[in-house]
Design a protein around this motif. Structure first.
Motif, mmCIF file in Angstrom:
data_model
loop_
_atom_site.group_PDB
_atom_site.id
_atom_site.type_symbol
_atom_site.label_atom_id
_atom_site.label_comp_id
_atom_site.label_asym_id
_atom_site.label_seq_id
_atom_site.Cartn_x
_atom_site.Cartn_y
_atom_site.Cartn_z
ATOM 1 N N UNK A 4 -11.392 1.807 -9.492
ATOM 2 C CA UNK A 4 -11.367 2.576 -8.241
ATOM 3 C C UNK A 4 -12.775 3.003 -7.834
ATOM 4 N N UNK A 5 -13.566 3.404 -8.799
ATOM 5 C CA UNK A 5 -14.943 3.781 -8.494
ATOM 6 C C UNK A 5 -15.748 2.617 -7.949
ATOM 7 N N UNK A 6 -15.574 1.452 -8.566
ATOM 8 C CA UNK A 6 -16.268 0.254 -8.080
ATOM 9 C C UNK A 6 -15.824 -0.080 -6.665
ATOM 10 N N UNK A 7 -14.529 0.000 -6.417
ATOM 11 C CA UNK A 7 -14.003 -0.279 -5.084
ATOM 12 C C UNK A 7 -14.554 0.708 -4.064
ATOM 13 N N UNK A 8 -14.606 1.980 -4.413
ATOM 14 C CA UNK A 8 -15.152 2.975 -3.495
ATOM 15 C C UNK A 8 -16.600 2.691 -3.137
ATOM 16 N N UNK A 9 -17.394 2.314 -4.126
ATOM 17 C CA UNK A 9 -18.797 1.993 -3.849
ATOM 18 C C UNK A 9 -18.905 0.731 -3.009
ATOM 19 N N UNK A 28 2.631 3.194 -6.103
ATOM 20 C CA UNK A 28 2.640 3.406 -7.545
ATOM 21 C C UNK A 28 2.674 4.899 -7.888
ATOM 22 N N UNK A 29 2.002 5.732 -7.081
ATOM 23 C CA UNK A 29 2.077 7.178 -7.307
ATOM 24 C C UNK A 29 3.504 7.667 -7.102
ATOM 25 N N UNK A 30 4.183 7.167 -6.095
ATOM 26 C CA UNK A 30 5.582 7.529 -5.849
ATOM 27 C C UNK A 30 6.444 7.175 -7.060
ATOM 28 N N UNK A 31 6.278 5.961 -7.571
ATOM 29 C CA UNK A 31 7.047 5.551 -8.747
ATOM 30 C C UNK A 31 6.746 6.455 -9.941
ATOM 31 N N UNK A 32 5.468 6.768 -10.131
ATOM 32 C CA UNK A 32 5.076 7.599 -11.279
ATOM 33 C C UNK A 32 5.660 9.003 -11.166
ATOM 34 N N UNK A 33 5.557 9.589 -9.991
ATOM 35 C CA UNK A 33 6.046 10.958 -9.819
ATOM 36 C C UNK A 33 7.548 11.045 -10.101
ATOM 37 N N UNK A 34 8.295 10.057 -9.631
ATOM 38 C CA UNK A 34 9.734 10.058 -9.892
ATOM 39 C C UNK A 34 10.030 9.743 -11.357
ATOM 40 N N UNK A 35 9.296 8.780 -11.931
ATOM 41 C CA UNK A 35 9.529 8.411 -13.325
ATOM 42 C C UNK A 35 9.307 9.605 -14.246
ATOM 43 N N UNK A 36 8.292 10.407 -13.949
ATOM 44 C CA UNK A 36 8.004 11.569 -14.789
ATOM 45 C C UNK A 36 9.103 12.624 -14.706
ATOM 46 N N UNK A 82 -7.993 5.398 1.355
ATOM 47 C CA UNK A 82 -8.053 4.723 0.062
ATOM 48 C C UNK A 82 -8.439 5.704 -1.034
ATOM 49 N N UNK A 83 -9.452 6.521 -0.772
ATOM 50 C CA UNK A 83 -9.890 7.493 -1.776
ATOM 51 C C UNK A 83 -8.790 8.514 -2.074
ATOM 52 N N UNK A 84 -8.106 8.967 -1.036
ATOM 53 C CA UNK A 84 -7.073 9.988 -1.224
ATOM 54 C C UNK A 84 -5.903 9.451 -2.040
ATOM 55 N N UNK A 85 -5.449 8.240 -1.739
ATOM 56 C CA UNK A 85 -4.290 7.707 -2.449
ATOM 57 C C UNK A 85 -4.650 7.241 -3.858
ATOM 58 N N UNK A 86 -5.872 6.747 -4.044
ATOM 59 C CA UNK A 86 -6.306 6.412 -5.406
ATOM 60 C C UNK A 86 -6.365 7.681 -6.254
ATOM 61 N N UNK A 87 -6.877 8.760 -5.676
ATOM 62 C CA UNK A 87 -6.941 10.026 -6.407
ATOM 63 C C UNK A 87 -5.544 10.560 -6.698
ATOM 64 N N UNK A 88 -4.627 10.397 -5.744
ATOM 65 C CA UNK A 88 -3.255 10.840 -5.973
ATOM 66 C C UNK A 88 -2.589 10.070 -7.096
ATOM 67 N N UNK A 89 -2.863 8.771 -7.161
ATOM 68 C CA UNK A 89 -2.307 7.961 -8.239
ATOM 69 C C UNK A 89 -2.875 8.388 -9.583
ATOM 70 N N UNK A 90 -4.179 8.586 -9.641
ATOM 71 C CA UNK A 90 -4.809 9.024 -10.890
ATOM 72 C C UNK A 90 -4.256 10.379 -11.331
#
Length: 236
Positions: free
Chosen positions: A12-17, A52-60, A94-102
């Motif tokens: 994600x960091x590489x993509x952001x740069x 993927x964040x949606x899936x993770x939040x529900x899975x947890x 992109x930054x917001x959703x990557x951060x939400x996933x992390x």
């Protein structure tokens, strides 16, 4: 297997740069994917993180939900609707959703990685590997300077593991630089494909390797991308 969360955060960091200096004209230009602009690729990467964040939040919470309630049509509609964002909007989303996933992954403990998700009828750990693939493969598609030679070696090894089913049964894939070999199926040995690990991964992913892998019989035709859901009835 412990999922490579730190490696995805690094990607994600590489993509952001990579997109930090992108302007609106460059966003609208064609990507390496037929019919998709760079904006389409960025829209996909952004919404993939959200999904993927949606899936993770529900899975947890012990819940199973579809990645997209409307299936592939909803996925495609979101990409089309958001591809035309400005460069600044793409970067911010992109930054917001990557951060939400992390952040969602950061709440997982070791036992959580085995929680089931609907994505590929797999588990939460599998979505981390999937995001790792998505990030690095699509960075190449953006045509902003990242090439398969820039992929981490362990990402290339994982990509070969994941994509090996694209070659015919009996094929052997040999990475000479890391001294690894993969065999497809239980049939008699057939074609042997050799090359560097990143080049083999790029070839299997349908991207252009720096140096094409070789085979005495000629490279075999690649089959389709692994299906979703996977055709493994024994999968729990």
């Amino acid at each position: 297997m412990q999922p490579p969360v730190a490696a995805v955060i690094e990607a994600h960091g590489t993509l952001g740069r990579l997109v930090a200096g992108l302007n609106d004209q460059q966003v609208a230009e064609a990507s390496a994917l037929p019919g998709w602009s760079r904006g389409h690729v960025l829209a996909h990467l952004t919404d993939n993180a959200r999904m993927f964040a949606r899936l993770a939040e529900h899975a947890l919470r012990g819940e199973l939900v579809a990645g997209y309630d409307g299936g592939v049509d909803e996925r495609n509609a979101i990409i089309e609707a958001t591809a035309g964002r400005s460069a600044a909007e793409h970067r911010a989303e992109l930054a917001a959703h990557a951060a939400g996933l992390e952040a969602a992954w950061a709440r997982a403990v070791e036992m959580d990685w085995g929680r089931p998700v609907t994505f590929r009828n797999a588990d939460l750990a599998a979505t981390v590997f999937a995001r790792w693939r998505e990030a690095w493969i699509h960075m190449v598609d953006l045509e902003l300077g990242v090439r398969p030679d820039d992929w981490p070696e362990d990402l290339a090894v994982h990509a070969i593991d994941f994509l090996l089913g694209r070659v015919p049964a009996g094929t052997r894939v040999r990475a000479e630089d890391v001294r690894r070999q993969w065999s497809v199926g239980d049939g008699p040995p057939g074609t042997v494909v050799t090359g560097r690990v990143r080049d083999l991964a790029a070839w299997l992913a349908g991207r252009t390797p720096a140096v094409s892998p070789v085979s005495a019989e000629g490279l075999p035709a690649l089959g389709p991308w692994p299906p979703h859901p996977p055709q493994r009835p024994d999968r729990v």
